[in-house]
Design a protein around this motif. Structure first.
Motif, PDB file in Angstrom:
ATOM      1  N   THR A  17     -11.064  -8.275  -3.865  1.00 31.85           N
ATOM      2  CA  THR A  17     -12.438  -7.806  -4.018  1.00 31.85           C
ATOM      3  C   THR A  17     -13.374  -8.750  -3.274  1.00 31.85           C
ATOM      4  OG1 THR A  17     -12.732  -9.057  -6.051  1.00 31.85           O
ATOM      5  CG2 THR A  17     -12.048  -6.769  -6.285  1.00 31.85           C
ATOM      6  N   ASP A  18     -14.473  -8.184  -2.793  1.00 30.76           N
ATOM      7  CA  ASP A  18     -15.493  -8.975  -2.111  1.00 30.76           C
ATOM      8  C   ASP A  18     -16.851  -8.311  -2.389  1.00 30.76           C
ATOM      9  OD1 ASP A  18     -16.479 -10.989  -0.253  1.00 30.76           O
ATOM     10  OD2 ASP A  18     -16.866  -9.281   1.063  1.00 30.76           O
ATOM     11  N   PRO A  19     -17.571  -8.815  -3.391  1.00 31.26           N
ATOM     12  CA  PRO A  19     -18.813  -8.147  -3.790  1.00 31.26           C
ATOM     13  C   PRO A  19     -19.820  -8.022  -2.644  1.00 31.26           C
ATOM     14  CG  PRO A  19     -18.186  -9.819  -5.396  1.00 31.26           C
ATOM     15  CD  PRO A  19     -17.253  -9.971  -4.245  1.00 31.26           C
ATOM     16  N   ALA A  20     -19.822  -8.984  -1.716  1.00 30.96           N
ATOM     17  CA  ALA A  20     -20.817  -8.964  -0.633  1.00 30.96           C
ATOM     18  C   ALA A  20     -20.670  -7.718   0.246  1.00 30.96           C
ATOM     19  CB  ALA A  20     -20.686 -10.229   0.211  1.00 30.96           C
ATOM     20  N   THR A  21     -19.451  -7.269   0.447  1.00 28.61           N
ATOM     21  CA  THR A  21     -19.227  -6.112   1.330  1.00 28.61           C
ATOM     22  C   THR A  21     -18.849  -4.855   0.548  1.00 28.61           C
ATOM     23  OG1 THR A  21     -16.893  -6.705   1.545  1.00 28.61           O
ATOM     24  CG2 THR A  21     -18.409  -7.584   3.207  1.00 28.61           C
ATOM     25  N   GLY A  22     -18.599  -5.015  -0.744  1.00 25.43           N
ATOM     26  CA  GLY A  22     -18.171  -3.864  -1.553  1.00 25.43           C
ATOM     27  C   GLY A  22     -16.674  -3.620  -1.466  1.00 25.43           C
ATOM     28  N   LEU A  23     -15.943  -4.577  -0.877  1.00 23.23           N
ATOM     29  CA  LEU A  23     -14.492  -4.364  -0.737  1.00 23.23           C
ATOM     30  C   LEU A  23     -13.801  -4.370  -2.093  1.00 23.23           C
ATOM     31  CD1 LEU A  23     -11.945  -4.227   1.224  1.00 23.23           C
ATOM     32  CD2 LEU A  23     -11.682  -6.655   0.667  1.00 23.23           C
ATOM     33  N   LYS A  24     -13.012  -3.357  -2.291  1.00 22.44           N
ATOM     34  CA  LYS A  24     -12.052  -3.345  -3.394  1.00 22.44           C
ATOM     35  C   LYS A  24     -10.789  -2.744  -2.788  1.00 22.44           C
ATOM     36  CE  LYS A  24     -13.479  -2.674  -7.720  1.00 22.44           C
ATOM     37  NZ  LYS A  24     -13.928  -1.921  -8.931  1.00 22.44           N
ATOM     38  N   ALA A  25      -9.756  -3.538  -2.668  1.00 24.22           N
ATOM     39  CA  ALA A  25      -8.549  -3.075  -1.980  1.00 24.22           C
ATOM     40  C   ALA A  25      -7.312  -3.513  -2.756  1.00 24.22           C
ATOM     41  CB  ALA A  25      -8.489  -3.636  -0.557  1.00 24.22           C
ATOM     42  N   ILE A  26      -6.263  -2.726  -2.610  1.00 32.23           N
ATOM     43  CA  ILE A  26      -4.974  -3.086  -3.205  1.00 32.23           C
ATOM     44  C   ILE A  26      -3.969  -3.218  -2.066  1.00 32.23           C
ATOM     45  CG2 ILE A  26      -3.105  -2.329  -4.728  1.00 32.23           C
ATOM     46  CD1 ILE A  26      -5.460  -0.709  -6.183  1.00 32.23           C
ATOM     47  N   LEU A  27      -3.347  -4.368  -1.976  1.00 27.46           N
ATOM     48  CA  LEU A  27      -2.325  -4.604  -0.945  1.00 27.46           C
ATOM     49  C   LEU A  27      -0.992  -4.716  -1.674  1.00 27.46           C
ATOM     50  CD1 LEU A  27      -5.152  -6.087  -0.073  1.00 27.46           C
ATOM     51  CD2 LEU A  27      -3.781  -6.941   1.813  1.00 27.46           C
ATOM     52  N   ALA A  28      -0.122  -3.763  -1.430  1.00 23.56           N
ATOM     53  CA  ALA A  28       1.147  -3.719  -2.160  1.00 23.56           C
ATOM     54  C   ALA A  28       2.304  -4.064  -1.228  1.00 23.56           C
ATOM     55  CB  ALA A  28       1.347  -2.329  -2.758  1.00 23.56           C
ATOM     56  N   VAL A  29       3.005  -5.131  -1.576  1.00 23.14           N
ATOM     57  CA  VAL A  29       4.204  -5.528  -0.834  1.00 23.14           C
ATOM     58  C   VAL A  29       5.394  -5.081  -1.681  1.00 23.14           C
ATOM     59  CG1 VAL A  29       5.546  -7.494   0.002  1.00 23.14           C
ATOM     60  CG2 VAL A  29       3.043  -7.476   0.253  1.00 23.14           C
ATOM     61  N   HIS A  30       6.060  -4.031  -1.242  1.00 20.31           N
ATOM     62  CA  HIS A  30       7.188  -3.547  -2.041  1.00 20.31           C
ATOM     63  C   HIS A  30       8.428  -4.396  -1.808  1.00 20.31           C
ATOM     64  CE1 HIS A  30      10.771  -0.970  -2.749  1.00 20.31           C
ATOM     65  NE2 HIS A  30      10.149  -0.812  -3.890  1.00 20.31           N
ATOM     66  N   SER A  31       8.774  -4.577  -0.528  1.00 19.94           N
ATOM     67  CA  SER A  31       9.997  -5.336  -0.232  1.00 19.94           C
ATOM     68  C   SER A  31       9.850  -6.080   1.085  1.00 19.94           C
ATOM     69  CB  SER A  31      11.196  -4.386  -0.140  1.00 19.94           C
ATOM     70  OG  SER A  31      12.309  -5.056   0.425  1.00 19.94           O
ATOM     71  N   THR A  32      10.312  -7.323   1.095  1.00 20.98           N
ATOM     72  CA  THR A  32      10.396  -8.074   2.349  1.00 20.98           C
ATOM     73  C   THR A  32      11.850  -8.392   2.669  1.00 20.98           C
ATOM     74  OG1 THR A  32      10.021 -10.142   1.157  1.00 20.98           O
ATOM     75  CG2 THR A  32       8.084  -9.123   2.152  1.00 20.98           C
ATOM     76  N   ALA A  33      12.764  -7.662   2.037  1.00 19.64           N
ATOM     77  CA  ALA A  33      14.191  -7.952   2.237  1.00 19.64           C
ATOM     78  C   ALA A  33      14.583  -7.847   3.710  1.00 19.64           C
ATOM     79  CB  ALA A  33      15.038  -6.995   1.394  1.00 19.64           C
ATOM     80  N   ARG A  34      14.019  -6.898   4.426  1.00 23.89           N
ATOM     81  CA  ARG A  34      14.381  -6.717   5.841  1.00 23.89           C
ATOM     82  C   ARG A  34      13.481  -7.501   6.784  1.00 23.89           C
ATOM     83  NH1 ARG A  34      17.750  -2.657   7.168  1.00 23.89           N
ATOM     84  NH2 ARG A  34      16.870  -2.661   9.260  1.00 23.89           N
ATOM     85  N   GLY A  35      12.357  -8.010   6.262  1.00 21.93           N
ATOM     86  CA  GLY A  35      11.376  -8.703   7.100  1.00 21.93           C
ATOM     87  C   GLY A  35      10.000  -8.502   6.490  1.00 21.93           C
ATOM     88  N   PRO A  36       8.941  -8.919   7.204  1.00 18.19           N
ATOM     89  CA  PRO A  36       7.599  -8.751   6.660  1.00 18.19           C
ATOM     90  C   PRO A  36       7.320  -7.283   6.307  1.00 18.19           C
ATOM     91  CG  PRO A  36       7.544 -10.002   8.710  1.00 18.19           C
ATOM     92  CD  PRO A  36       8.958  -9.516   8.550  1.00 18.19           C
ATOM     93  N   ALA A  37       6.581  -7.073   5.250  1.00 22.14           N
ATOM     94  CA  ALA A  37       6.251  -5.701   4.821  1.00 22.14           C
ATOM     95  C   ALA A  37       5.246  -5.108   5.805  1.00 22.14           C
ATOM     96  CB  ALA A  37       5.671  -5.727   3.420  1.00 22.14           C
ATOM     97  N   PHE A  38       5.582  -3.946   6.349  1.00 19.83           N
ATOM     98  CA  PHE A  38       4.761  -3.319   7.388  1.00 19.83           C
ATOM     99  C   PHE A  38       4.373  -1.925   6.916  1.00 19.83           C
ATOM    100  CE2 PHE A  38       4.667  -3.790  12.328  1.00 19.83           C
ATOM    101  CZ  PHE A  38       3.406  -3.215  12.395  1.00 19.83           C
ATOM    102  N   GLY A  39       3.097  -1.619   6.955  1.00 17.32           N
ATOM    103  CA  GLY A  39       2.647  -0.272   6.581  1.00 17.32           C
ATOM    104  C   GLY A  39       1.133  -0.190   6.679  1.00 17.32           C
ATOM    105  N   GLY A  40       0.623   0.988   6.864  1.00 21.28           N
ATOM    106  CA  GLY A  40      -0.788   1.193   7.180  1.00 21.28           C
ATOM    107  C   GLY A  40      -1.749   0.928   6.035  1.00 21.28           C
TER     108      GLY A  40
END
Ligand code: NAI
Length: 346
Positions: A17-40
């Motif tokens: 969250t960032d009140p100054a910009t209104g950001l409210k975001a969820i970043l979900a890392v499901h698995s890094t077993a194969r490498g860094p989690a990549f997704g849009g």
């Protein structure tokens, strides 16, 4: 947290969250077993934080399966930004989101998804290197949606041959739900191959353009899933195939770009019971992640990327062979196949 059953399956979930910009975001890392989690990253109006979290969890899990099945050296992750009400400073919002991505130190790499653009990704690049999907001077990169559409197209072509027993798309009737970035490119490919298009979009202007350009027949958004066609291509949002809609589907083959088309695995069983072949979304829509992953690794070159995307058709063929042997559904077989690959690549 929110009583969601999938929660425990995720490695890491960050609420930024960032009140100054209104950001409210969820970043979900499901698995890094194969490498860094990549997704849009999706920017969307959600009815509640729980709905946003549910979306992030489902989408990031889907990315793990997609990246594994596609043999990419990446794990699965996804971010959703809850769209602020009213006017907001978009560059500032994305800069704040970029700082959240950066705080994960490369465990998560982002790119475009519904509601985000190449310009947003370019803005993120000033804040974090863990971003892809950016047009680059003299190098491969940018909007992944044409590649996603090509992957869906070759999947439909393979499915029409293997499931419907028809050697070409000429005259095949395809219902297209959603004429957005992917849906529009898919319509182009299908039209060029001689398919007859039946289309629906909540945006009437897109439907009008499709009628003019492709001779597409327009139907109401509430009728597209039940259209009298050979193939159904859901290219809007998720969970379109559910207990309400599945009984009415008339197509014999379903293959589209939308993530998480099945509301539940049981809906895949119900399709199979009705003699309808559902090609799993994360198998057929991998063209976009193949594109941004190659770009991220600096291995991008148009013909090589297109060749890799075209290989999705081979996986469709292998999946259908596995389904026959397993006497199961494509969704269940693909899940097992992808999960068996949720390990570090050799
Ligand atoms: P988009 O936002 O450009 O297009 C979505 C289209 O669906 C819009 O034209 C919208 O008006 C329409 N739509 C929304 N609700 C609808 C409804 N109920 N009935 C009919 N039309 C409706 O998004 P994009 O990029 O084309 O993505 C489409 C789907 O494919 C999404 O689920 C996305 O997650 C998935 N996807 C996209 C990839 C990409 O490369 N863009 C990669 C992999 C998956």
């Amino acid at each position: 947290l929110f009583g969601l059953p999938d929660q425990a399956a995720h490695e890491r979930v960050l609420l930024a969250t960032d009140p100054a910009t209104g950001l409210k975001a969820i970043l979900a890392v499901h698995s890094t077993a194969r490498g860094p989690a990549f997704g849009g990253c999706r920017l969307w109006h959600y009815d509640s934080e729980a709905a946003a979290l549910n979306d992030a969890l489902r989408l990031s899990q889907g990315m793990s399966l997609k990246n594994a099945l596609t043999d990419l050296p990446f794990g699965g992750g996804k971010a959703v930004i809850l769209k602020p009400q009213g006017d907001f400073d978009r560059p500032a919002l994305f800069a704040a989101f970029g700082r959240a991505v950066q705080s994960l130190n490369g465990a998560y790499i982002t790119a475009e998804d519904v509601g985000t653009t190449t310009a947003d990704m370019r803005g993120l690049q000033a804040v974090t290197p863990f971003v892809s999907g950016i047009p680059r001077d003299g190098a491969f990169g940018g909007d992944p949606s044409p590649k996603t559409a090509w992957g869906v197209f070759v999947s439909i072509r393979a499915g029409v041959r293997l499931v419907l027993g028809r050697s070409s798309l000429d005259g095949v009737r395809v219902a297209l739900q959603g004429l957005g970035a992917v849906g529009w490119h898919l319509a182009e490919f299908l039209h060029q191959a001689g398919a007859r298009l039946i289309v629906a979009d909540v945006d009437a202007a897109k439907v009008q353009r499709a009628a003019e350009r492709f001779g597409a027949t327009a139907v109401h958004v509430g009728e597209i899933l039940a259209a009298d066609v050979d193939v159904l291509a859901p290219c809007a949002l998720g969970a379109s195939l559910n207990t309400q809609t599945v009984p009415a589907v008339r197509a014999k083959l379903i293959a589209g770009a939308a993530n998480n088309q099945l509301a539940t695995t049981a809906d895949g069983d119900a399709l199979q019971a009705r003699g309808i072949c559902y090609l799993p979304d994360y198998l057929v829509n991998a063209g976009g992640i193949i594109s941004v992953a190659r770009e991220y690794r600096g291995e991008g070159e148009e013909t090589a990327v297109m060749a890799e995307v075209s290989k999705i058709a081979e996986r469709v063929e292998e999946l259908l062979q596995r389904v026959q042997k397993a006497d199961s559904t494509p969704a269940r077989v693909a899940d097992d196949w992808a999960r068996s690959k949720l390990v570090k690549p050799a």
